[in-house]
Structures are given as structure tokens and as C-alpha cells.
Design a protein around this motif. Structure first.
Motif, PDB file in Angstrom:
ATOM      1  N   UNK A 191     -20.325  -9.105  -9.242  1.00 41.81           N
ATOM      2  CA  UNK A 191     -20.354 -10.150  -8.206  1.00 41.81           C
ATOM      3  C   UNK A 191     -19.011 -10.256  -7.496  1.00 41.81           C
ATOM      4  N   UNK A 192     -17.957  -9.739  -8.126  1.00 44.58           N
ATOM      5  CA  UNK A 192     -16.634  -9.776  -7.517  1.00 44.58           C
ATOM      6  C   UNK A 192     -15.834 -11.025  -7.809  1.00 44.58           C
ATOM      7  N   UNK A 193     -16.392 -11.940  -8.579  1.00 40.88           N
ATOM      8  CA  UNK A 193     -15.683 -13.167  -8.926  1.00 40.88           C
ATOM      9  C   UNK A 193     -15.161 -13.139 -10.343  1.00 40.88           C
ATOM     10  N   UNK A 194     -14.538 -14.235 -10.751  1.00 41.75           N
ATOM     11  CA  UNK A 194     -14.073 -14.367 -12.127  1.00 41.75           C
ATOM     12  C   UNK A 194     -15.280 -14.597 -13.031  1.00 41.75           C
ATOM     13  N   UNK A 195     -15.217 -14.047 -14.241  1.00 45.76           N
ATOM     14  CA  UNK A 195     -16.325 -14.154 -15.188  1.00 45.76           C
ATOM     15  C   UNK A 195     -15.884 -15.006 -16.375  1.00 45.76           C
ATOM     16  N   UNK A 196     -16.722 -15.975 -16.718  1.00 45.60           N
ATOM     17  CA  UNK A 196     -16.447 -16.881 -17.830  1.00 45.60           C
ATOM     18  C   UNK A 196     -17.653 -16.928 -18.751  1.00 45.60           C
ATOM     19  N   UNK A 197     -17.424 -17.302 -20.004  1.00 43.06           N
ATOM     20  CA  UNK A 197     -18.505 -17.610 -20.932  1.00 43.06           C
ATOM     21  C   UNK A 197     -18.730 -19.113 -20.902  1.00 43.06           C
ATOM     22  N   UNK A 198     -19.992 -19.513 -21.031  1.00 40.85           N
ATOM     23  CA  UNK A 198     -20.324 -20.932 -21.110  1.00 40.85           C
ATOM     24  C   UNK A 198     -19.586 -21.562 -22.290  1.00 40.85           C
ATOM     25  N   UNK A 199     -18.984 -22.695 -22.068  1.00 44.21           N
ATOM     26  CA  UNK A 199     -18.275 -23.386 -23.146  1.00 44.21           C
ATOM     27  C   UNK A 199     -19.226 -24.123 -24.072  1.00 44.21           C
ATOM     28  N   UNK A 200     -20.469 -24.303 -23.651  1.00 44.16           N
ATOM     29  CA  UNK A 200     -21.450 -24.998 -24.476  1.00 44.16           C
ATOM     30  C   UNK A 200     -22.099 -24.045 -25.499  1.00 44.16           C
ATOM     31  N   UNK A 201     -22.576 -22.893 -25.043  1.00 42.99           N
ATOM     32  CA  UNK A 201     -23.285 -21.979 -25.958  1.00 42.99           C
ATOM     33  C   UNK A 201     -22.426 -20.825 -26.453  1.00 42.99           C
ATOM     34  N   UNK A 202     -21.272 -20.616 -25.862  1.00 42.30           N
ATOM     35  CA  UNK A 202     -20.288 -19.606 -26.285  1.00 42.30           C
ATOM     36  C   UNK A 202     -20.877 -18.238 -26.596  1.00 42.30           C
ATOM     37  N   UNK A 203     -21.497 -17.579 -25.599  1.00 42.44           N
ATOM     38  CA  UNK A 203     -22.031 -16.239 -25.867  1.00 42.44           C
ATOM     39  C   UNK A 203     -20.907 -15.265 -26.207  1.00 42.44           C
ATOM     40  N   UNK A 204     -21.188 -14.297 -27.046  1.00 42.41           N
ATOM     41  CA  UNK A 204     -20.190 -13.342 -27.484  1.00 42.41           C
ATOM     42  C   UNK A 204     -20.721 -11.924 -27.359  1.00 42.41           C
TER      43      UNK A 204
END
Length: 76
Positions: free
Chosen positions: A60-73
Motif C-alpha cells: 500500500x506504500x504506507x506504514x504498517x502496524x499490528x493491531x494493539x488489541x489482538x497483537x497478530x504475530x
């Protein structure tokens, strides 16, 4: 396990947040309100693995984050 990410093109520039499908914030790609609204962004998925969702989110060209609620790994 399935994964989705939300691509947000409004908040703080372009961002993608990866979620587990059963996360309350994701709701299998329907979000918190259970509807599809593409005014601020859109859901992508489902993806079979975290790695697939992460690679797609990077495109997508943007910054990528993990959800802070479900914390996928990566090892889910």
C-alpha cells in the motif's frame, strides 16, 4: 487463522493496521460498526497467513502496524 488489514489513507498519512480476523476491531473485515465504509480507508483480506497480510500491507506504500488489541504475530 485468517488476517485482514485496514488501509487508512486519512489518519496521519497512509497506514495499514493488521488484525486477526476474529479481532473485535476487524470483525472479519467489517470493522467495529459491521458495515463497509470507504470514506477513510478500506479492509483487505482475508489472508491465510500473517506473512501474506504483511506483504500485501507493505504494497500500500504506507506504514504498517499490528493491531494493539489482538497483537497478530508472524508465528501465529
Amino acid at each position: 487463522m485468517q488476517y485482514y488489514f485496514y488501509e487508512n489513507w486519512v489518519a496521519n498519512g497512509r497506514q495499514a493496521h493488521i488484525h486477526r480476523a476474529d479481532c473485535g476491531n476487524c470483525n472479519y473485515g467489517k470493522g467495529v460498526h459491521g458495515t463497509v465504509n470507504e470514506r477513510n480507508g478500506r479492509w483487505h483480506g482475508p489472508f491465510k497467513t500473517y506473512k501474506e497480510s504483511y506483504q500485501a500491507a507493505l504494497r500500500t506504500g504506507g506504514k504498517v502496524y499490528n493491531c494493539q488489541h489482538c497483537s497478530p504475530q508472524m508465528d501465529d
